[in-house]
Design a protein around this motif. Structure first.
Motif, PDB file in Angstrom:
ATOM      1  N   ARG A   1       0.836  -1.203   0.000  1.00 49.88           N
ATOM      2  CA  ARG A   1       0.000   0.000   0.000  1.00 49.88           C
ATOM      3  C   ARG A   1       0.870   1.254   0.000  1.00 49.88           C
ATOM      4  N   ARG A   2       1.941   1.260   0.804  1.00 46.45           N
ATOM      5  CA  ARG A   2       2.850   2.412   0.837  1.00 46.45           C
ATOM      6  C   ARG A   2       3.481   2.654  -0.528  1.00 46.45           C
TER       7      ARG A   2
ATOM      8  N   SER B   1       2.894   5.987  -2.857  1.00 43.22           N
ATOM      9  CA  SER B   1       4.062   6.774  -3.252  1.00 43.22           C
ATOM     10  C   SER B   1       4.188   6.852  -4.771  1.00 43.22           C
ATOM     11  N   ALA B   2       3.958   5.738  -5.453  1.00 40.33           N
ATOM     12  CA  ALA B   2       4.023   5.733  -6.918  1.00 40.33           C
ATOM     13  C   ALA B   2       2.975   6.667  -7.511  1.00 40.33           C
TER      14      ALA B   2
ATOM     15  N   SER C   1      10.361   6.793   1.064  1.00 38.53           N
ATOM     16  CA  SER C   1       9.172   5.995   1.372  1.00 38.53           C
ATOM     17  C   SER C   1       9.150   4.707   0.548  1.00 38.53           C
ATOM     18  N   GLN C   2       9.535   4.801  -0.715  1.00 34.91           N
ATOM     19  CA  GLN C   2       9.572   3.621  -1.568  1.00 34.91           C
ATOM     20  C   GLN C   2      10.648   2.631  -1.101  1.00 34.91           C
ATOM     21  N   MET C   3      11.782   3.154  -0.671  1.00 34.11           N
ATOM     22  CA  MET C   3      12.843   2.269  -0.180  1.00 34.11           C
ATOM     23  C   MET C   3      12.426   1.597   1.123  1.00 34.11           C
ATOM     24  N   VAL C   4      11.784   2.343   2.008  1.00 36.47           N
ATOM     25  CA  VAL C   4      11.302   1.771   3.271  1.00 36.47           C
ATOM     26  C   VAL C   4      10.277   0.678   2.986  1.00 36.47           C
TER      27      VAL C   4
ATOM     28  N   SER D   1      10.755  -3.122   4.096  1.00 31.43           N
ATOM     29  CA  SER D   1       9.730  -3.641   4.993  1.00 31.43           C
ATOM     30  C   SER D   1       9.102  -4.905   4.413  1.00 31.43           C
ATOM     31  N   TYR D   2       8.825  -4.873   3.121  1.00 31.59           N
ATOM     32  CA  TYR D   2       8.261  -6.046   2.455  1.00 31.59           C
ATOM     33  C   TYR D   2       9.237  -7.214   2.549  1.00 31.59           C
ATOM     34  N   ALA D   3      10.509  -6.957   2.256  1.00 24.91           N
ATOM     35  CA  ALA D   3      11.523  -8.016   2.282  1.00 24.91           C
ATOM     36  C   ALA D   3      11.687  -8.594   3.689  1.00 24.91           C
ATOM     37  N   ALA D   4      11.657  -7.735   4.709  1.00 25.62           N
ATOM     38  CA  ALA D   4      11.802  -8.213   6.085  1.00 25.62           C
ATOM     39  C   ALA D   4      10.614  -9.083   6.489  1.00 25.62           C
TER      40      ALA D   4
END
Length: 136
Positions: A17-18, A22-23, A106-109, A113-116
Motif C-alpha cells: 500500500r505504501r 508513493s508511486a 518511502s519507496q525504499m522503506v 519492509s516487504y523483504a523483512a
C-alpha cells in the motif's frame, strides 16, 4: 496459517500500500490546477491539482497492522506557471505538495519492509516444517 505469518502478511500488505501511494504521488507530481479561492474551492470548469496521499498505518488488536489512505495536508502549494491557461492574474497555479526525496525514501522503506516481512514468513514456514519433521 500461523499468527506469525498472518502478522507478516499484514506487514507485506502495508508495504505494498505504501509503494502504491508513493508511486501515485510521484506519477502526479506535475499535475497542477487552478489555485483555490478564499473559500477553498476551485472555479467551475477549472482543473484541480492532484491531491497527494499519505498512508496511515495502525496496529491491530490481534497483532499485525492495517493501513488507510488520506489526503495530505496541505495538499497544494502555489507555484509560478504564467503559461498555464488556468493561472491566476499573478501567474500562480496550485501544485501538489510532494517532496520527491521523501517519496524515494518511502519507496525504499516499503521495499525493505516487504523483504523483512517476507523473511519472517519464510522463517515461520521453515519452523513449521521442522516441527512436523520432528513429530513424524
Amino acid at each position: 496459517m500461523s499468527s506469525i505469518s498472518t502478522i507478516a502478511l499484514s506487514g507485506m500488505n502495508a508495504a505494498v500500500r505504501r509503494l502504491e501511494v508513493s508511486a501515485s504521488n510521484v506519477a502526479n507530481v506535475m499535475s497542477t490546477g487552478a489555485l483555490p479561492g478564499a473559500d477553498g474551492t476551485v472555479a467551475a470548469g477549472s482543473p484541480q491539482a492532484y491531491a497527494p496521499l499519505d498512508v496511515v498505518q495502525t496496529a491491530t488488536a490481534g497483532g499485525g497492522t492495517q493501513t488507510s489512505v488520506r489526503t495530505s495536508n496541505p495538499s497544494t502549494v502555489a507555484t509560478s506557471d504564467p503559461q498555464a491557461p488556468f493561472a491566476n492574474q499573478d501567474g500562480q497555479v496550485a501544485a501538489p505538495s510532494i517532496d520527491l526525496a521523501q517519496e524515494m525514501i518511502s519507496q525504499m522503506v516499503a521495499k525493505y519492509s516487504y523483504a523483512a516481512n517476507l523473511k519472517v514468513m519464510k522463517a515461520d514456514d521453515q519452523m513449521a516444517k521442522t516441527l512436523l519433521d520432528v513429530r513424524a
